[in-house]
Design a protein around this motif. Sequence first.
Motif, PDB file in Angstrom:
ATOM      1  N   SER A  45      40.605  19.755   1.302  1.00 11.52           N
ATOM      2  CA  SER A  45      41.746  20.669   1.189  1.00 11.52           C
ATOM      3  C   SER A  45      41.262  22.106   1.018  1.00 11.52           C
ATOM      4  N   VAL A  46      40.091  22.291   0.386  1.00 14.25           N
ATOM      5  CA  VAL A  46      39.535  23.655   0.296  1.00 14.25           C
ATOM      6  C   VAL A  46      39.167  24.154   1.693  1.00 14.25           C
ATOM      7  N   VAL A  47      38.529  23.283   2.499  1.00 16.60           N
ATOM      8  CA  VAL A  47      38.168  23.677   3.871  1.00 16.60           C
ATOM      9  C   VAL A  47      39.412  24.083   4.637  1.00 16.60           C
ATOM     10  N   LEU A  48      40.476  23.256   4.532  1.00 15.77           N
ATOM     11  CA  LEU A  48      41.687  23.530   5.301  1.00 15.77           C
ATOM     12  C   LEU A  48      42.356  24.811   4.822  1.00 15.77           C
ATOM     13  N   GLY A  49      42.326  25.060   3.498  1.00 16.43           N
ATOM     14  CA  GLY A  49      42.879  26.315   2.978  1.00 16.43           C
ATOM     15  C   GLY A  49      42.103  27.515   3.494  1.00 16.43           C
ATOM     16  N   ALA A  50      40.767  27.397   3.480  1.00 17.30           N
ATOM     17  CA  ALA A  50      39.936  28.490   3.999  1.00 17.30           C
ATOM     18  C   ALA A  50      40.208  28.714   5.481  1.00 17.30           C
ATOM     19  N   THR A  51      40.493  27.622   6.209  1.00 17.90           N
ATOM     20  CA  THR A  51      40.824  27.776   7.624  1.00 17.90           C
ATOM     21  C   THR A  51      42.125  28.552   7.792  1.00 17.90           C
ATOM     22  N   ALA A  52      43.090  28.296   6.895  1.00 21.14           N
ATOM     23  CA  ALA A  52      44.343  29.058   6.960  1.00 21.14           C
ATOM     24  C   ALA A  52      44.055  30.548   6.773  1.00 21.14           C
TER      25      ALA A  52
END
Lengths: 160, 99
Positions: free
Chosen positions: A32-39
């Motif tokens: 979820s951290v990776v996906l947030g950083a992608t956002a």
Amino acid sequence: MIPFYLTAAAMLVSAIMVVRSTDLVRAVLWLSVVLGATAVAFIQLKADLLAVIQVMLYTGGVITLMLFAVLLTWRRDEGKPAAGRHRQGIGALLALGTAGLFVAAISRTELPEHTPLVESDSAAVGALFLQQHVVAFEALSVLLLAAMIGAIVLARRSDA
Amino acid sequence: MAGLEMWLYLSALLFAIGLYGVITRRSAVALLLSIELMVNAVNINFAAFGWSRGDYTGQMIALFAVALTVAEVAVGLAILIQLSRTHKSTELNVATELK
């Protein structure tokens, strides 16, 4: 430049945690951290709509679904990140090889002329969806319906 | 602002990390997580190319990819839950049949 490096560092470190973490719940949370950083990366790329969808669908939906799957399934095999040192070596070798190949290819390629977007325009993206690519859009909605029905049928208890 | 090639490098590294996960993980859930990483890398590429060309089509295709991935994850997790019921494990080595 600094926002890019911060985002990239957060993304890569948490991605490594996803593949190395022995605890699956933790791996999901690192994802979820990776996906947030992608956002955040999407916002830097002037793709506000994509960033919002990313947060809603991935950090909201997929992560929750993944957590359910982790907690609902058997995990007696947990704690072993990989099938032995041998397999880890092969994995690391292949991953490094792929990364090297990509980096070499990118550095040798002459990139197209750089005329970046200056502002995010969600209406333009929506217009592309509903005008030029409307057939693909409709096909996608049929596929989503089929996938949804398939998922329900597959997950149903056979004795119910 | 970082140039296009910086984004491409970032995406390439993210893809390689995901590939490492796909090869080394034995749990099917962890495998799905790694596939998510790889899809994410591809989406960054789409958005970055669209941004660099001053075109919104890249973002649109990334949105398509997001929708497809979500469908894939839903079906994948349903299969996983069924696998866990029948084999009492989600390790990929036990998954040799689907009944």
